[in-house]
Motif scaffolding. Structure first.
Motif, PDB file in Angstrom:
ATOM      1  N   GLU A 154      19.333   0.307 -36.680  1.00  0.00           N
ATOM      2  CA  GLU A 154      19.876   0.733 -35.397  1.00  0.00           C
ATOM      3  C   GLU A 154      19.460  -0.256 -34.320  1.00  0.00           C
ATOM      4  OE1 GLU A 154      18.757   4.678 -34.417  1.00  0.00           O
ATOM      5  OE2 GLU A 154      19.654   5.582 -36.203  1.00  0.00           O
ATOM      6  N   ALA A 155      20.349  -0.461 -33.353  1.00  0.00           N
ATOM      7  CA  ALA A 155      20.008  -1.320 -32.221  1.00  0.00           C
ATOM      8  C   ALA A 155      18.860  -0.698 -31.433  1.00  0.00           C
ATOM      9  CB  ALA A 155      21.228  -1.501 -31.322  1.00  0.00           C
ATOM     10  N   ILE A 156      17.923  -1.539 -31.007  1.00  0.00           N
ATOM     11  CA  ILE A 156      16.735  -1.039 -30.317  1.00  0.00           C
ATOM     12  C   ILE A 156      17.014  -0.810 -28.833  1.00  0.00           C
ATOM     13  CG2 ILE A 156      14.352  -1.587 -29.698  1.00  0.00           C
ATOM     14  CD1 ILE A 156      14.207  -3.193 -32.340  1.00  0.00           C
ATOM     15  N   ARG A 157      17.679  -1.782 -28.193  1.00  0.00           N
ATOM     16  CA  ARG A 157      18.032  -1.687 -26.771  1.00  0.00           C
ATOM     17  C   ARG A 157      16.816  -1.325 -25.899  1.00  0.00           C
ATOM     18  NH1 ARG A 157      21.664  -3.905 -28.891  1.00  0.00           N
ATOM     19  NH2 ARG A 157      23.886  -3.383 -28.826  1.00  0.00           N
ATOM     20  N   ARG A 158      15.761  -2.072 -26.071  1.00  0.00           N
ATOM     21  CA  ARG A 158      14.531  -1.836 -25.298  1.00  0.00           C
ATOM     22  C   ARG A 158      14.757  -2.229 -23.838  1.00  0.00           C
ATOM     23  NH1 ARG A 158      11.539  -3.822 -28.529  1.00  0.00           N
ATOM     24  NH2 ARG A 158      10.470  -1.980 -29.349  1.00  0.00           N
ATOM     25  N   PRO A 159      14.252  -1.454 -22.886  1.00  0.00           N
ATOM     26  CA  PRO A 159      14.410  -1.825 -21.477  1.00  0.00           C
ATOM     27  C   PRO A 159      13.751  -3.173 -21.182  1.00  0.00           C
ATOM     28  CG  PRO A 159      13.635   0.446 -21.682  1.00  0.00           C
ATOM     29  CD  PRO A 159      13.555  -0.162 -23.052  1.00  0.00           C
ATOM     30  N   TRP A 160      14.289  -3.878 -20.199  1.00  0.00           N
ATOM     31  CA  TRP A 160      13.713  -5.162 -19.825  1.00  0.00           C
ATOM     32  C   TRP A 160      12.271  -5.008 -19.339  1.00  0.00           C
ATOM     33  CZ3 TRP A 160      15.287  -9.778 -21.155  1.00  0.00           C
ATOM     34  CH2 TRP A 160      16.634 -10.024 -21.388  1.00  0.00           C
ATOM     35  N   THR A 161      11.956  -3.888 -18.715  1.00  0.00           N
ATOM     36  CA  THR A 161      10.589  -3.687 -18.231  1.00  0.00           C
ATOM     37  C   THR A 161       9.578  -3.663 -19.366  1.00  0.00           C
ATOM     38  OG1 THR A 161      11.064  -1.315 -18.210  1.00  0.00           O
ATOM     39  CG2 THR A 161      11.210  -2.486 -16.101  1.00  0.00           C
ATOM     40  N   ASP A 162      10.022  -3.346 -20.576  1.00  0.00           N
ATOM     41  CA  ASP A 162       9.124  -3.258 -21.724  1.00  0.00           C
ATOM     42  C   ASP A 162       9.289  -4.442 -22.678  1.00  0.00           C
ATOM     43  OD1 ASP A 162       8.355  -0.810 -20.684  1.00  0.00           O
ATOM     44  OD2 ASP A 162       9.711   0.333 -21.965  1.00  0.00           O
ATOM     45  N   THR A 163      10.007  -5.457 -22.231  1.00  0.00           N
ATOM     46  CA  THR A 163      10.343  -6.580 -23.109  1.00  0.00           C
ATOM     47  C   THR A 163       9.343  -7.716 -22.958  1.00  0.00           C
ATOM     48  OG1 THR A 163      12.704  -6.042 -23.123  1.00  0.00           O
ATOM     49  CG2 THR A 163      12.093  -8.321 -23.632  1.00  0.00           C
ATOM     50  N   ILE A 164       8.872  -8.228 -24.089  1.00  0.00           N
ATOM     51  CA  ILE A 164       8.038  -9.424 -24.141  1.00  0.00           C
ATOM     52  C   ILE A 164       8.669 -10.352 -25.164  1.00  0.00           C
ATOM     53  CG2 ILE A 164       5.763 -10.367 -24.708  1.00  0.00           C
ATOM     54  CD1 ILE A 164       4.607  -7.641 -23.829  1.00  0.00           C
ATOM     55  N   VAL A 165       9.146 -11.507 -24.699  1.00  0.00           N
ATOM     56  CA  VAL A 165       9.920 -12.424 -25.526  1.00  0.00           C
ATOM     57  C   VAL A 165       8.988 -13.459 -26.157  1.00  0.00           C
ATOM     58  CG1 VAL A 165      11.792 -14.119 -25.532  1.00  0.00           C
ATOM     59  CG2 VAL A 165      11.941 -12.104 -24.049  1.00  0.00           C
ATOM     60  N   TYR A 166       9.291 -13.788 -27.406  1.00  0.00           N
ATOM     61  CA  TYR A 166       8.532 -14.792 -28.159  1.00  0.00           C
ATOM     62  C   TYR A 166       9.525 -15.832 -28.643  1.00  0.00           C
ATOM     63  CZ  TYR A 166       5.171 -16.429 -31.795  1.00  0.00           C
ATOM     64  OH  TYR A 166       4.303 -17.147 -32.592  1.00  0.00           O
ATOM     65  N   GLU A 167       9.487 -17.041 -28.080  1.00  0.00           N
ATOM     66  CA  GLU A 167      10.424 -18.091 -28.477  1.00  0.00           C
ATOM     67  C   GLU A 167       9.892 -18.803 -29.715  1.00  0.00           C
ATOM     68  OE1 GLU A 167      12.918 -21.793 -26.518  1.00  0.00           O
ATOM     69  OE2 GLU A 167      10.740 -21.786 -26.354  1.00  0.00           O
ATOM     70  N   ALA A 168      10.725 -18.902 -30.751  1.00  0.00           N
ATOM     71  CA  ALA A 168      10.250 -19.471 -32.006  1.00  0.00           C
ATOM     72  C   ALA A 168      11.364 -20.201 -32.733  1.00  0.00           C
ATOM     73  CB  ALA A 168       9.667 -18.373 -32.903  1.00  0.00           C
ATOM     74  N   HIS A 169      10.957 -21.067 -33.653  1.00  0.00           N
ATOM     75  CA  HIS A 169      11.855 -21.867 -34.473  1.00  0.00           C
ATOM     76  C   HIS A 169      11.675 -21.444 -35.927  1.00  0.00           C
ATOM     77  CE1 HIS A 169      13.435 -25.396 -36.578  1.00  0.00           C
ATOM     78  NE2 HIS A 169      14.022 -25.751 -35.447  1.00  0.00           N
ATOM     79  N   VAL A 170      12.784 -21.269 -36.639  1.00  0.00           N
ATOM     80  CA  VAL A 170      12.716 -20.758 -38.014  1.00  0.00           C
ATOM     81  C   VAL A 170      11.812 -21.637 -38.886  1.00  0.00           C
ATOM     82  CG1 VAL A 170      14.055 -20.340 -40.115  1.00  0.00           C
ATOM     83  CG2 VAL A 170      14.938 -19.577 -37.899  1.00  0.00           C
ATOM     84  N   ARG A 171      12.014 -22.936 -38.838  1.00  0.00           N
ATOM     85  CA  ARG A 171      11.158 -23.829 -39.632  1.00  0.00           C
ATOM     86  C   ARG A 171       9.797 -24.013 -38.959  1.00  0.00           C
ATOM     87  NH1 ARG A 171      12.934 -26.913 -43.692  1.00  0.00           N
ATOM     88  NH2 ARG A 171      11.736 -28.767 -43.118  1.00  0.00           N
ATOM     89  N   GLY A 172       9.805 -24.178 -37.653  1.00  0.00           N
ATOM     90  CA  GLY A 172       8.549 -24.444 -36.962  1.00  0.00           C
ATOM     91  C   GLY A 172       7.514 -23.360 -37.164  1.00  0.00           C
ATOM     92  N   LEU A 173       7.952 -22.097 -37.190  1.00  0.00           N
ATOM     93  CA  LEU A 173       7.013 -20.985 -37.291  1.00  0.00           C
ATOM     94  C   LEU A 173       6.512 -20.788 -38.713  1.00  0.00           C
ATOM     95  CD1 LEU A 173       5.753 -18.773 -35.451  1.00  0.00           C
ATOM     96  CD2 LEU A 173       7.555 -17.245 -36.246  1.00  0.00           C
ATOM     97  N   THR A 174       7.306 -21.155 -39.706  1.00  0.00           N
ATOM     98  CA  THR A 174       6.997 -20.755 -41.088  1.00  0.00           C
ATOM     99  C   THR A 174       6.524 -21.875 -41.997  1.00  0.00           C
ATOM    100  OG1 THR A 174       9.315 -21.074 -41.773  1.00  0.00           O
ATOM    101  CG2 THR A 174       8.696 -18.890 -40.953  1.00  0.00           C
ATOM    102  N   MET A 175       6.769 -23.129 -41.662  1.00  0.00           N
ATOM    103  CA  MET A 175       6.537 -24.212 -42.625  1.00  0.00           C
ATOM    104  C   MET A 175       5.069 -24.384 -43.007  1.00  0.00           C
ATOM    105  SD  MET A 175       9.301 -25.498 -43.772  1.00  0.00           S
ATOM    106  CE  MET A 175       8.714 -27.024 -44.496  1.00  0.00           C
ATOM    107  N   GLN A 176       4.145 -24.060 -42.091  1.00  0.00           N
ATOM    108  CA  GLN A 176       2.735 -24.288 -42.386  1.00  0.00           C
ATOM    109  C   GLN A 176       1.923 -23.000 -42.468  1.00  0.00           C
ATOM    110  OE1 GLN A 176       1.193 -28.417 -40.974  1.00  0.00           O
ATOM    111  NE2 GLN A 176       2.116 -27.487 -39.156  1.00  0.00           N
ATOM    112  N   HIS A 177       2.601 -21.839 -42.483  1.00  0.00           N
ATOM    113  CA  HIS A 177       1.841 -20.595 -42.603  1.00  0.00           C
ATOM    114  C   HIS A 177       1.353 -20.471 -44.050  1.00  0.00           C
ATOM    115  CE1 HIS A 177       0.537 -16.499 -42.435  1.00  0.00           C
ATOM    116  NE2 HIS A 177       0.924 -16.367 -41.174  1.00  0.00           N
ATOM    117  N   PRO A 178       0.038 -20.378 -44.260  1.00  0.00           N
ATOM    118  CA  PRO A 178      -0.483 -20.396 -45.635  1.00  0.00           C
ATOM    119  C   PRO A 178      -0.088 -19.193 -46.467  1.00  0.00           C
ATOM    120  CG  PRO A 178      -2.220 -19.881 -44.050  1.00  0.00           C
ATOM    121  CD  PRO A 178      -1.032 -20.295 -43.257  1.00  0.00           C
ATOM    122  N   ASP A 179       0.313 -18.090 -45.826  1.00  0.00           N
ATOM    123  CA  ASP A 179       0.627 -16.872 -46.574  1.00  0.00           C
ATOM    124  C   ASP A 179       2.121 -16.647 -46.782  1.00  0.00           C
ATOM    125  OD1 ASP A 179      -2.101 -16.358 -46.665  1.00  0.00           O
ATOM    126  OD2 ASP A 179      -2.060 -15.252 -44.770  1.00  0.00           O
TER     127      ASP A 179
END
Length: 687
Positions: A154-179
């Motif tokens: 289901e769509a979450i549709r969280r209010p902007w007042t409760d929103t915290i954005v995390y900018e990330a790259h698919v390869r950048g975030l995962t390529m060196q994660h050991p787990d």
């Protein structure tokens, strides 16, 4: 197997290739074409097996239905028409063209001179005509079956007042994660693997903003230098997920990722690039739009139709003001919401989307179309409010419901903590959601998307470690990237073992993170900043698909990660830090939170204090509107970029220590305490 077009007893309004049970319907827009051929290929895309001329034209839509043609079929187009570059026409049926509506794209583009509609090196330049077939070098579209088990999503549709954005790259975030399993690193499935979801949920972010995941190309000049397009801002397929992020061959992997994020309460926002395409200027290749209808898809120079008009710095500008191009963009957005279930979009160089008659218009057709659309008006929309054209810088100039990246927040916060002069007044603006820019036209205090860093520029660790950019690895002799980074190496350029310098850097980063999460607006954290990730001074890592661009997870054991979690949790616990309405200087009507500004001695900031260039301490007193029984919550934020300073709390009594980016403090009976340098303190009380 040989196919042929057959009659449909009804007209299909959709563009692209649509499987409808017994066969596939194809439709393509071109206003100036004379004929359109559908080209079918072997499953590996290497052999062209059949060409079929689309039999119908209604208006500018060319279409046909192929009975028996199933999902998985590989295809492209050849479009016939005038080759008249001086008048903006660049049809060349020798060039295989990618369907703009392709839902999946297979095969990597292999750069070759035959991909260009003109002869590379010819004396006539782009006025010449190349007769070589480009098909073997081209990626192709794949007919899709859209079925997927979305049960429970289901769509979450969280209010902007409760929103915290995390900018990330698919390869950048995962390529060196050991787990993250090796076979899933760099993919959508790796992005939604348990280690990543666990990290994000413990951190407390509510939305992940993915750098471009629509199909994009590696620029030829990068490939020739042994580099890749890491960020992805060279889109060619607006409906297809980037194939290098698939671990297998099914676009269902993207849907699986979205569903997994939703299952832990995280919304998915896509960074989308509708301002230009990867085809570049008139001297670029003919891969899709240029060969389908150059004059419709791209804005041409008002002086000479031979040349593309460039407000993006990439060589071309998509002509979103054209009704069919606008339809394509809107169809794409609706597809990602309706079929792929994403929750919002961040629009790259969004000023370009508002250009009509080459000038920015906040009441332009694209924005009107978004606002009236029942699907799109309800999702999260974020503008990067600038491009490189005339009147391109438009921070504060976009209409509701758009939110906007706020580079003024980034620059002023960096400069305040760097101890630049005259920054208390600008900092007050940023802490209150930048009302000068955004408090108009009924816009809310959540309009400003506040950021300390983003993919473009220094990461947070490098803001406190480098005075100068170090982009030599990009192969442009360090000429690329921004020169004005508002950074400070704290005495030593780059990496060091000096404990004094390392302690000072960590202290400043904590103060900056606290400023980000305790300001009005919507905070955006760059992925990796919470881990102390460095790019070693590279502030333009667009081509660094390697350890420079990838996030190091060594910081998982650093106390800074725990601090970031604590700052986010504190923001969530304090409604006064995330008001829907802009804060006013006194109680309003209707009642709303209000703000006052104090000097360290507890007295009200006066004109002399605001204009004092050497002032390094700002005290922000937030007070909620009286409730049913007259009680009001209060917060006092003390931001001290200078040296340790005695402070007096207003009215002196009943205050409690709530948060510190440095040391905890005690309050005397007289309401006095001390703010250490380079720190943020927060006190609370209930009146």
């Amino acid at each position: 197997m040989s196919y042929s077009f057959s009659e449909l007893d009804f007209l299909k309004p959709e563009l692209g290739a649509e499987f409808i049970g017994e066969g596939t319907h194809f439709a393509l827009f071109s206003a100036h074409a004379e004929a359109v051929e559908l080209c079918l290929f072997s499953p590996d895309g290497k052999e062209e097996t059949q060409r079929l001329a689309l039999p119908k034209r209604e208006g500018d839509i060319w279409s046909g239905y192929v009975a028996g043609l199933q999902p998985g079929t590989v295809y492209g187009y050849r479009v016939h028409g005038p080759y008249d570059p001086k008048n903006g026409h660049r049809f060349n049926p020798n060039k295989l063209l990618l369907d703009p509506y392709a839902k999946q794209i297979v095969g990597d583009l292999s750069w070759d001179d035959s991909l260009y509609g003109y002869k590379i090196g010819a004396e006539e330049g782009d006025l010449s005509f190349d007769e070589r077939d480009s098909a073997i070098f081209m990626p192709k579209g794949v007919v899709q079956n859209p079925d997927f088990d979305w049960n429970g999503d289901e769509a979450i549709r969280r209010p902007w007042t409760d929103t915290i954005v995390y900018e990330a790259h698919v390869r950048g975030l995962t390529m060196q994660h050991p787990d993250v399993p090796h076979e899933l690193r760099g993919t959508f499935l790796g992005m939604c693997s348990e280690p990543i979801l666990d990290h994000l949920t413990k951190l407390g972010v509510s939305a992940i903003e993915l750098l471009p995941v629509q199909y994009f190309l590696d620029d030829r000049y990068l490939v020739e230098k042994g580099l890749r397009n890491f960020w992805g801002y060279q889109s060619l397929g607006f409906f297809a997920p980037q194939s290098r992020y698939l671990s297998g061959e099914k676009i269902a992997e993207f849907k699986t990722m979205v569903k997994a994020f939703h299952s832990v309460g995280i919304e998915v926002i896509m960074d989308v690039v509708y301002n230009h395409t990867a085809e570049g200027s008139e001297r670029g290749p003919t891969l899709s739009f240029r060969g389908i209808d150059n004059l419709s898809y791209y804005i041409q120079s008002p002086d000479e139709l031979r040349h593309t008009f460039d407000t993006t710095g990439t060589g071309n500008t998509l002509n979103v003001a054209h009704p069919m191009v606008m339809r394509m963009v809107l169809d794409s957005l609706r597809y990602w919401v309706g079929v792929m279930h994403v929750d919002g979009f961040r629009f790259d160089l969004a000023s370009t989307l508002g250009r009509e008659d080459l000038r920015f218009d906040r009441d332009g057709g694209f924005f009107d179309a978004i606002r009236q659309d029942p699907i799109l008006a309800g999702v999260k929309l974020i503008a990067e409010p600038w491009d490189v054209g005339m009147d391109g810088y438009q921070v504060g100039g976009f209409p509701f419901p758009f939110r906007e990246w706020n580079d003024k927040f980034r620059d002023d916060v960096r400069r305040f903590w760097r101890k630049d002069t005259g920054l208390v007044a600008p900092l007050a603006e940023r802490l209150t959601g930048s009302p000068v820019q955004f408090d108009h036209s009924g816009r809310s205090a959540t309009t400003s998307v506040n950021l300390l860093s983003a993919h473009d520029g220094f990461v947070l660790a490098d803001v406190t470690s480098f005075n100068d950019k170090h982009n030599e690895a990009n192969g442009e002799e360090n000429r690329d990237g921004h020169d004005g980074n508002q950074s400070d190496n704290m005495g030593i350029e780059g990496e060091t073992d000096d404990e004094t310098v390392l302690t000072a850097r960590a202290r400043r980063r904590r103060a900056m993170i606290a400023t980000l999460f305790f300001s009005q607006g919507v905070p955006m954290l760059l992925g990796g900043d919470e881990l102390g990730n460095t790019q070693h001074g590279n502030n333009n890592s667009y081509c660094q698909d390697n350890e420079i661009g990838w996030i190091s997870w060594e910081g998982r054991k650093d106390p800074f990660l725990d601090f970031c979690r604590a700052a986010i949790a504190f923001r969530k616990s304090q409604p006064l830090l995330r008001s829907e309405r802009f804060l006013k200087g006194e109680p309003g009507d209707p009642p709303a939170p209000y703000v006052s500004w104090l000097k360290p001695d507890g007295s009200t900031m006066d004109e002399g204090a605001w204009s004092d260039g050497d002032m390094r301490v700002l005290m922000m007193h937030l007070k909620d509107a009286p409730g049913e029984y007259g009680a009001a919550e209060e917060l006092l934020l003390v931001l001290n970029a200078g040296e340790a300073t005695p402070i007096r709390l207003p009215e002196g009594w009943n205050w409690q220590f709530a948060f510190s980016s440095a040391e905890e403090v005690e309050i005397s009976d007289a309401g006095e305490t001390e703010s250490s340098g380079q720190s943020v303190l927060v006190f609370s009380r209930k009146a």
